[in-house]
Design an enzyme around this catalytic site. Structure first.
Site, short mmCIF file in Angstrom:
data_model
loop_
_atom_site.label_atom_id
_atom_site.label_comp_id
_atom_site.label_asym_id
_atom_site.label_seq_id
_atom_site.Cartn_x
_atom_site.Cartn_y
_atom_site.Cartn_z
CG HIS A 23 -7.25 -3.90 0.40
ND1 HIS A 23 -5.96 -3.40 0.34
CD2 HIS A 23 -7.96 -2.96 1.07
CE1 HIS A 23 -5.91 -2.22 0.92
NE2 HIS A 23 -7.11 -1.94 1.40
CD GLU B 285 -7.05 1.03 -0.14
OE1 GLU B 285 -8.18 1.14 -0.62
OE2 GLU B 285 -6.82 0.94 1.07
CG ASN B 286 -4.06 3.70 1.51
OD1 ASN B 286 -3.65 2.58 1.75
ND2 ASN B 286 -5.28 4.09 1.84
CG ASP C 232 -1.70 -1.26 1.39
OD1 ASP C 232 -1.11 -2.34 1.18
OD2 ASP C 232 -2.88 -1.20 1.75
CG HIS D 41 -6.96 -3.15 4.94
ND1 HIS D 41 -7.45 -1.91 4.55
CD2 HIS D 41 -7.56 -3.43 6.12
CE1 HIS D 41 -8.30 -1.47 5.46
NE2 HIS D 41 -8.39 -2.36 6.43
CG ASN E 41 -10.64 0.07 2.59
OD1 ASN E 41 -9.53 -0.38 2.34
ND2 ASN E 41 -10.85 0.93 3.57
CG HIS E 42 -9.37 4.17 1.33
ND1 HIS E 42 -10.33 4.87 2.02
CD2 HIS E 42 -8.55 3.63 2.28
CE1 HIS E 42 -10.09 4.78 3.32
NE2 HIS E 42 -9.03 4.02 3.51
CG HIS F 29 -1.23 0.68 5.83
ND1 HIS F 29 -1.36 2.05 5.72
CD2 HIS F 29 -2.00 0.15 4.85
CE1 HIS F 29 -2.18 2.33 4.71
NE2 HIS F 29 -2.57 1.18 4.18
#
Length: 272
Positions: free
Chosen positions: A153, A39-40, A8, A178, A67-68, A180
């Site tokens: 994720h 995604e981040n 991530d 997810h 999820n983001h 991290h």
């Protein structure tokens, strides 16, 4: 086949690690494919098209989400024209984008990338097991693709492990994202799939999972939000997992990758 999956990417610090390190690692290790969870990447929440294009330009072959995925609203539009941007496959039918994609490199090797979102302690999407079964049946390893990487994720370690075992023998690598935080359980399962519960993030670890410390600490101690979460801007640790894949599409060797920043360094010795 040599595959590097990078975890991530959080904010500007994480993006800098990608643009600086991916070209070097591709050359040093003669990588066939590089897959990144992005995604981040945009301020900690989602991804923009310029960021995606920047990743692809430096040698990333595919970018997965989570999820983001649609926190940047523009993603609802540009994801349709970006076949190498892959959102979770178990979003409901009709969601923009694709949950899997086959990417081909200059030598003609084909990699199937599948993205799934867990349901335990997460937004309850469609069944990831049924979705994974459908995706693997549609593009079987050794027939329509030479290797398969699955980005799970998810929050729960049990769910990640179960999905990895479910795909064992039919995938080259199942990697958890997810949380991290990199886990220490990288291994090759009995059926030949490489697996790690969580690959960790590519971001500043002098933080609360990639975010500047003050606002998370205020929320934990006072239970009241007083501002936005902002990505930490210190030097990033690039966290990933390296996998050597045999001609049958199964993992032969797996090792963690940690470069720069605060965490202890780790690199695969089988590509030395």
């Amino acid at each position: 086949m040599r595959l590097l999956f990078i975890g991530d990417v959080v904010g500007r610090s994480g993006r800098a690690a990608i643009t600086q390190q991916v070209p070097l690692l591709r050359e040093r290790w003669s990588l066939d494919f590089v897959v990144v969870n992005g995604e981040n990447a945009a301020g900690g929440f989602g991804v923009t098209e310029p960021i995606l294009e920047e990743f692809l330009a430096v040698g990333v072959d595919a970018v997965t989400l989570g999820n983001h995925a649609f926190d940047q609203r523009e993603a609802l539009m540009f994801i349709e024209r970006q076949p190498r941007l892959i959102r979770p496959a178990n979003y409901p039918a009709g969601t923009p984008g694709r949950g899997s994609s086959i990417v081909e490199n200059a030598r003609g090797a084909r990699l199937l990338v599948i993205n799934l979102l867990g349901r335990i302690f997460m937004d309850a999407l469609d069944d990831p097991f049924a979705t994974l079964e459908r995706e693997l049946a549609a593009s079987p390893l050794g027939r329509t693709c030479d290797a398969v990487v699955i980005d799970v994720h998810a929050e729960a370690t049990s769910e990640k492990s179960a999905l990895a075992l479910f795909a064992d023998g039919r995938a080259s690598l199942v990697v958890g994202t997810h949380t991290h935080v990199p886990s220490a359980d990288h291994r090759i399962l009995a059926g030949g799939a490489g697996f790690i519960t969580d690959v960790g993030m590519t971001g500043d670890y002098n933080s609360v999972i990639g975010m500047e410390k003050d606002e998370p600490l205020r929320r934990f101690t006072r239970r009241i939000a007083s501002g936005r979460f902002e990505p930490a801007l210190g030097p990033a640790t690039l966290c990933g997992v390296a996998v050597e894949i045999g001609p049958e599409g199964l993992a032969r060797a797996i090792a963690p990758v940690r470069i720069g920043g605060l965490l202890s360094a780790a690199q695969p010795d089988f590509w030395a």
